[in-house]
Scaffold this motif. Structure first.
Motif, mmCIF file in Angstrom:
data_model
loop_
_atom_site.group_PDB
_atom_site.id
_atom_site.type_symbol
_atom_site.label_atom_id
_atom_site.label_comp_id
_atom_site.label_asym_id
_atom_site.label_seq_id
_atom_site.Cartn_x
_atom_site.Cartn_y
_atom_site.Cartn_z
ATOM 1 N N GLN A 73 -12.640 -49.574 -23.978
ATOM 2 C CA GLN A 73 -13.936 -49.879 -23.372
ATOM 3 C C GLN A 73 -14.282 -48.884 -22.270
ATOM 4 O O GLN A 73 -15.355 -48.264 -22.278
ATOM 5 N N SER A 74 -13.398 -48.712 -21.309
ATOM 6 C CA SER A 74 -13.688 -47.842 -20.165
ATOM 7 C C SER A 74 -13.800 -46.388 -20.581
ATOM 8 O O SER A 74 -14.622 -45.636 -20.035
ATOM 9 N N HIS A 96 -14.905 -45.131 -23.500
ATOM 10 C CA HIS A 96 -16.219 -44.908 -24.106
ATOM 11 C C HIS A 96 -17.332 -45.001 -23.062
ATOM 12 O O HIS A 96 -18.322 -44.258 -23.128
ATOM 13 N N GLU A 97 -17.183 -45.898 -22.092
ATOM 14 C CA GLU A 97 -18.200 -46.016 -21.047
ATOM 15 C C GLU A 97 -18.292 -44.746 -20.200
ATOM 16 O O GLU A 97 -19.397 -44.278 -19.890
ATOM 17 N N LYS A 98 -17.156 -44.169 -19.845
ATOM 18 C CA LYS A 98 -17.168 -42.934 -19.058
ATOM 19 C C LYS A 98 -17.872 -41.813 -19.810
ATOM 20 O O LYS A 98 -18.642 -41.047 -19.225
ATOM 21 N N GLY A 157 -20.176 -42.202 -22.104
ATOM 22 C CA GLY A 157 -21.592 -42.514 -22.150
ATOM 23 C C GLY A 157 -22.316 -42.151 -20.865
ATOM 24 O O GLY A 157 -23.432 -41.601 -20.896
ATOM 25 N N VAL A 158 -21.705 -42.443 -19.738
ATOM 26 C CA VAL A 158 -22.301 -42.107 -18.447
ATOM 27 C C VAL A 158 -22.459 -40.595 -18.312
ATOM 28 O O VAL A 158 -23.513 -40.091 -17.888
ATOM 29 N N ILE A 186 -20.753 -48.512 -27.482
ATOM 30 C CA ILE A 186 -20.406 -48.574 -26.050
ATOM 31 C C ILE A 186 -20.928 -47.325 -25.347
ATOM 32 O O ILE A 186 -21.460 -47.398 -24.235
ATOM 33 N N ARG A 212 -24.760 -47.650 -25.051
ATOM 34 C CA ARG A 212 -25.146 -48.633 -24.037
ATOM 35 C C ARG A 212 -24.900 -48.093 -22.629
ATOM 36 O O ARG A 212 -25.758 -48.245 -21.736
ATOM 37 N N ALA A 213 -23.759 -47.453 -22.418
ATOM 38 C CA ALA A 213 -23.449 -46.905 -21.095
ATOM 39 C C ALA A 213 -24.429 -45.804 -20.709
ATOM 40 O O ALA A 213 -24.830 -45.699 -19.545
ATOM 41 N N GLU A 242 -27.647 -47.518 -19.674
ATOM 42 C CA GLU A 242 -27.504 -48.158 -18.360
ATOM 43 C C GLU A 242 -27.406 -47.125 -17.241
ATOM 44 O O GLU A 242 -27.721 -47.439 -16.087
#
Length: 224
Positions: A139-140, A142-144, A146-147, A165, A168-169, A172
């Motif tokens: 999760q983390s 893929h979020e990094k 994305g950001v 993910i 979405r990140a 956001e």
């Protein structure tokens, strides 16, 4: 403190034994920097892509120093590096430049590739697939990515279930929804990209090997 081995530190500050500054990225032409060791310094140009590749050059230089190579041998070796670590640049039929980094993907390597994309001039398109086998980091990680994609790319194409993910990140983090595309597989990614690409675009394609992101490159690349 716990080793009897001799230690040679490398980095980007004078606190290290071997260090580099005056770093200049030149896109696909490589990188240029000044190398420092003890009281000597050398201007070096290396055929590796991206600011982070200075660390690769420093590691190679450190090995050369430890093994007793001359500076002439070290610099000659750096300048004749035969490969850019798995990243290959090819042209699409539309004239877009494709950065093919489809061999595999982890959060760390994807962030490094996004940095390369950031250093290129043109409309930047990130085509990012699932990063597999991350375990609790899934999760983390893929979020990094994305950001960072939101900070670097003008357009994001996310490929695969886990890449939701990333998408979405990125949204956001402030990337406009109309600049984000999610598709379940490479065939649909190709359908999105073909009408989207134009001359002057820079397209990074990266994802875990299991997604076969290389199929996207094969479909877009000019042959012959």
């Amino acid at each position: 403190d716990k080793t009897q081995a001799n230690i040679l530190y490398y980095g980007l500050t004078p606190e290290a034994h071997l260090w580099a500054d005056e770093i200049e990225t030149m896109g696909l032409e490589g990188i240029r920097f000044r190398l420092h060791y003890r009281r000597e310094s050398f201007s070096v140009r290396v055929p590796l892509i991206g600011h982070h590749s200075v660390q690769t050059a420093l590691r190679a230089t450190a090995v050369g120093i430890v093994e007793g190579l001359t500076w002439g041998e070290i610099i000659h070796g750096l300048q004749r590096s035969p490969t850019q670590l798995r990243l290959v640049a090819v042209r699409s039929s539309s004239g877009a430049l494709i950065l093919d980094d489809t061999y595999n993907a982890s959060p760390e390597s994807t962030l490094a590739s996004l940095q390369i994309l950031h250093e290129m001039k043109g409309r930047r398109i990130a085509v990012l697939g699932d990063m597999l086998e991350l375990g609790p980091y899934e999760q983390s990680g893929h979020e990094k990515v994305g950001v960072r994609a939101a900070e670097v790319a003008d357009v994001l194409v996310a490929v695969g279930e886990l890449s939701k993910i990333i998408a979405r990140a990125a949204r956001e983090a402030g990337m406009k929804p109309e600049k984000i595309f999610w598709v379940p597989d490479t065939s649909q990614a190709i359908e999105v990209l073909k009408p989207l690409l134009k001359e002057g675009d820079i397209v990074l394609i990266k994802g875990s090997h299991g997604l076969r992101m290389d199929r996207i490159v094969n479909a877009l690349e000019v042959i012959g």
